[in-house]
Motif scaffolding. Structure first.
Motif, PDB file in Angstrom:
ATOM      1  N   GLY A   9      58.148   3.384-141.270  1.00 11.78           N
ATOM      2  CA  GLY A   9      58.817   2.015-141.064  1.00 11.78           C
ATOM      3  C   GLY A   9      58.495   1.262-139.683  1.00 11.78           C
ATOM      4  N   TRP A  10      58.305   2.300-138.640  1.00 11.12           N
ATOM      5  CA  TRP A  10      58.007   1.627-137.374  1.00 11.12           C
ATOM      6  C   TRP A  10      56.267   1.259-137.459  1.00 11.12           C
ATOM      7  CZ3 TRP A  10      60.718  -0.393-134.155  1.00 11.12           C
ATOM      8  CH2 TRP A  10      62.010  -0.094-134.054  1.00 11.12           C
ATOM      9  N   ILE A  11      55.704   1.959-138.209  1.00 10.86           N
ATOM     10  CA  ILE A  11      54.171   1.631-138.359  1.00 10.86           C
ATOM     11  C   ILE A  11      54.246   0.327-139.038  1.00 10.86           C
ATOM     12  CG2 ILE A  11      52.091   2.136-139.437  1.00 10.86           C
ATOM     13  CD1 ILE A  11      52.655   5.372-138.389  1.00 10.86           C
ATOM     14  N   GLY A  12      55.077   0.254-140.084  1.00  9.33           N
ATOM     15  CA  GLY A  12      55.067  -1.158-140.912  1.00  9.33           C
ATOM     16  C   GLY A  12      55.408  -2.321-140.285  1.00  9.33           C
ATOM     17  N   ALA A  13      56.227  -2.024-139.435  1.00 10.14           N
ATOM     18  CA  ALA A  13      56.838  -3.191-138.589  1.00 10.14           C
ATOM     19  C   ALA A  13      55.774  -3.573-137.735  1.00 10.14           C
ATOM     20  CB  ALA A  13      58.154  -2.774-137.949  1.00 10.14           C
ATOM     21  N   GLY A  14      55.000  -2.757-137.045  1.00  5.24           N
ATOM     22  CA  GLY A  14      54.019  -3.021-136.314  1.00  5.24           C
ATOM     23  C   GLY A  14      52.978  -3.666-136.742  1.00  5.24           C
ATOM     24  N   LEU A  15      52.434  -3.157-137.923  1.00  3.25           N
ATOM     25  CA  LEU A  15      51.479  -3.798-138.826  1.00  3.25           C
ATOM     26  C   LEU A  15      51.773  -5.447-138.993  1.00  3.25           C
ATOM     27  CD1 LEU A  15      50.224  -1.142-141.196  1.00  3.25           C
ATOM     28  CD2 LEU A  15      48.979  -2.104-139.344  1.00  3.25           C
ATOM     29  N   LEU A  16      52.995  -5.673-139.506  1.00  7.64           N
ATOM     30  CA  LEU A  16      53.251  -7.000-139.716  1.00  7.64           C
ATOM     31  C   LEU A  16      53.498  -7.905-138.601  1.00  7.64           C
ATOM     32  CD1 LEU A  16      56.195  -6.654-142.294  1.00  7.64           C
ATOM     33  CD2 LEU A  16      53.906  -7.220-142.758  1.00  7.64           C
ATOM     34  N   LEU A  17      53.942  -7.360-137.294  1.00  4.24           N
ATOM     35  CA  LEU A  17      53.818  -8.140-136.031  1.00  4.24           C
ATOM     36  C   LEU A  17      52.608  -8.426-135.422  1.00  4.24           C
ATOM     37  CD1 LEU A  17      57.019  -6.269-134.413  1.00  4.24           C
ATOM     38  CD2 LEU A  17      56.887  -8.618-135.233  1.00  4.24           C
ATOM     39  N   PHE A  18      51.816  -7.234-135.617  1.00  2.74           N
ATOM     40  CA  PHE A  18      50.161  -7.520-135.229  1.00  2.74           C
ATOM     41  C   PHE A  18      49.537  -8.558-135.920  1.00  2.74           C
ATOM     42  CE2 PHE A  18      45.945  -6.592-136.469  1.00  2.74           C
ATOM     43  CZ  PHE A  18      45.334  -6.357-135.008  1.00  2.74           C
ATOM     44  N   GLY A  19      49.765  -8.550-137.404  1.00  2.00           N
ATOM     45  CA  GLY A  19      48.968  -9.380-138.188  1.00  2.00           C
ATOM     46  C   GLY A  19      49.415 -10.857-137.899  1.00  2.00           C
TER      47      GLY A  19
END
Length: 83
Positions: A9-19
């Motif tokens: 979940g944290w990795i997913g949130a990070g990917l969305l925020l990164f993009g």
């Protein structure tokens, strides 16, 4: 398993925020393959985490988000875009 899905979940949130950050600062195009991959992978990761935690509205949102990302990636592949 809980710790693994929390990390997902944290990795997913990070990917969305990164993009989002990259597009917002003009460092990445919103119609680029790299943005769409980050968006798709992030939404799938958050969908898995949300479903595991019985957060069904969030899981549903991320399912739709992943579907949009998948359709965008298919379109880019069909156009032969390699941005």
């Amino acid at each position: 398993m809980d710790l693994l899905l929390d990390a997902v979940g944290w990795i997913g949130a990070g990917l969305l925020l990164f993009g989002y950050g990259m597009v917002s600062t003009g460092r990445m195009s919103g119609d680029s393959a790299s943005y769409q991959v980050a968006n798709f992978a992030g939404s799938v990761a958050l969908m898995l985490n949300s479903a595991h935690n019985d957060a069904w509205p969030s899981a549903g949102l991320n399912l739709i988000w992943a579907g949009i990302g998948a359709m965008s990636l298919v379109k880019l592949v069909r156009l032969g875009a390699t941005r």
